[in-house]
Design a protein around this motif. Sequence first.
Motif, short mmCIF file in Angstrom:
data_model
loop_
_atom_site.label_atom_id
_atom_site.label_comp_id
_atom_site.label_asym_id
_atom_site.label_seq_id
_atom_site.Cartn_x
_atom_site.Cartn_y
_atom_site.Cartn_z
N ARG A 34 0.85 -1.19 0.00
CA ARG A 34 0.00 0.00 0.00
C ARG A 34 0.89 1.24 0.00
O ARG A 34 1.97 1.23 0.55
CB ARG A 34 -0.91 0.01 1.22
CG ARG A 34 -1.92 -1.10 1.20
CD ARG A 34 -2.76 -1.12 2.46
NE ARG A 34 -3.66 -2.25 2.44
CZ ARG A 34 -3.41 -3.41 3.01
NH1 ARG A 34 -2.29 -3.60 3.66
NH2 ARG A 34 -4.30 -4.38 2.95
N VAL A 38 -2.09 5.94 1.93
CA VAL A 38 -3.23 5.08 2.28
C VAL A 38 -3.00 4.47 3.67
O VAL A 38 -3.91 4.44 4.49
CB VAL A 38 -3.44 3.98 1.21
CG1 VAL A 38 -4.42 2.92 1.69
CG2 VAL A 38 -3.91 4.59 -0.09
N GLN A 39 -1.80 4.00 3.93
CA GLN A 39 -1.51 3.39 5.23
C GLN A 39 -1.69 4.37 6.38
O GLN A 39 -2.18 4.01 7.45
CB GLN A 39 -0.09 2.83 5.25
CG GLN A 39 0.06 1.58 4.42
CD GLN A 39 1.49 1.08 4.44
OE1 GLN A 39 2.44 1.85 4.60
NE2 GLN A 39 1.66 -0.22 4.30
N GLU A 44 -6.87 0.01 8.98
CA GLU A 44 -6.72 -1.27 8.26
C GLU A 44 -8.03 -1.80 7.66
O GLU A 44 -8.05 -2.18 6.49
CB GLU A 44 -6.10 -2.32 9.20
CG GLU A 44 -5.77 -3.63 8.53
CD GLU A 44 -4.55 -3.55 7.62
OE1 GLU A 44 -4.53 -4.31 6.63
OE2 GLU A 44 -3.64 -2.76 7.90
N GLN A 47 -8.85 0.19 4.60
CA GLN A 47 -7.94 -0.12 3.50
C GLN A 47 -8.40 -1.38 2.77
O GLN A 47 -8.43 -1.41 1.54
CB GLN A 47 -6.51 -0.35 4.02
CG GLN A 47 -5.84 0.89 4.54
CD GLN A 47 -4.49 0.57 5.16
OE1 GLN A 47 -3.81 -0.36 4.76
NE2 GLN A 47 -4.09 1.37 6.14
N TRP A 50 -11.50 -0.64 0.79
CA TRP A 50 -11.14 0.16 -0.38
C TRP A 50 -10.61 -0.73 -1.49
O TRP A 50 -10.97 -0.59 -2.65
CB TRP A 50 -10.12 1.21 0.06
CG TRP A 50 -9.66 2.15 -0.99
CD1 TRP A 50 -10.39 3.13 -1.60
CD2 TRP A 50 -8.36 2.21 -1.56
NE1 TRP A 50 -9.61 3.80 -2.51
CE2 TRP A 50 -8.35 3.26 -2.50
CE3 TRP A 50 -7.18 1.48 -1.35
CZ2 TRP A 50 -7.23 3.59 -3.24
CZ3 TRP A 50 -6.06 1.83 -2.08
CH2 TRP A 50 -6.09 2.87 -3.02
N GLU A 51 -9.75 -1.68 -1.14
CA GLU A 51 -9.17 -2.58 -2.13
C GLU A 51 -10.23 -3.50 -2.74
O GLU A 51 -10.26 -3.72 -3.95
CB GLU A 51 -8.05 -3.40 -1.49
CG GLU A 51 -6.86 -2.55 -1.10
CD GLU A 51 -5.93 -3.21 -0.11
OE1 GLU A 51 -6.22 -4.35 0.34
OE2 GLU A 51 -4.91 -2.59 0.25
N TYR A 92 -8.75 8.38 -2.29
CA TYR A 92 -7.31 8.29 -2.50
C TYR A 92 -6.70 9.69 -2.70
O TYR A 92 -5.64 10.00 -2.16
CB TYR A 92 -6.99 7.39 -3.68
CG TYR A 92 -5.51 7.19 -3.90
CD1 TYR A 92 -4.72 6.65 -2.89
CD2 TYR A 92 -4.91 7.56 -5.09
CE1 TYR A 92 -3.35 6.48 -3.08
CE2 TYR A 92 -3.55 7.38 -5.28
CZ TYR A 92 -2.78 6.85 -4.27
OH TYR A 92 -1.44 6.68 -4.46
#
Length: 149
Positions: A34, A38-39, A44, A47, A50-51, A92
């Motif tokens: 990542r 984003v991190q 978590e 994230q 989102w993915e 993003y």
Amino acid sequence: MGHLRPRAKNQPFEVAALVTTPICGFLLLVLDVRSPSVQLSMPEPLQLGWEVALIVVGVGGLSGILWPGRLSTGLGIEFASVLVLGTITGMYAVALVAVSGTQGLVAASLISAMPLGAFWRAAQVAADLRCLAYDHQCATHRRVVGGVT
């Protein structure tokens, strides 16, 4: 009712984005890599969501464009997909600016083209759906059925 495949020819940016997003989401999940923005800006679980959303949006949007059934169903699927695409790509862009500040401004402004384009396309699809709902009385409907939208 017109066939949906000609619609994809007239939206190359949208199709390219929808083809790319599931690839990006899949690579993010598989490679477990990542960007720092984003991190640092997303917890978590967000994230991961989102993915997964990148994958779902791409597959869903392409399904809507290529939907073999009713035009309104395909447009509805496409509408939902481009709305979510605009939202997650906007996330993003915000993450870039939030973490990088002015250093990330140039990248964020370029990436902001994606949500702007997605929301613009959502507005077009919403207009097409509205014309379909009002018994085909709009010029927009003739563009959709004719494969020009």
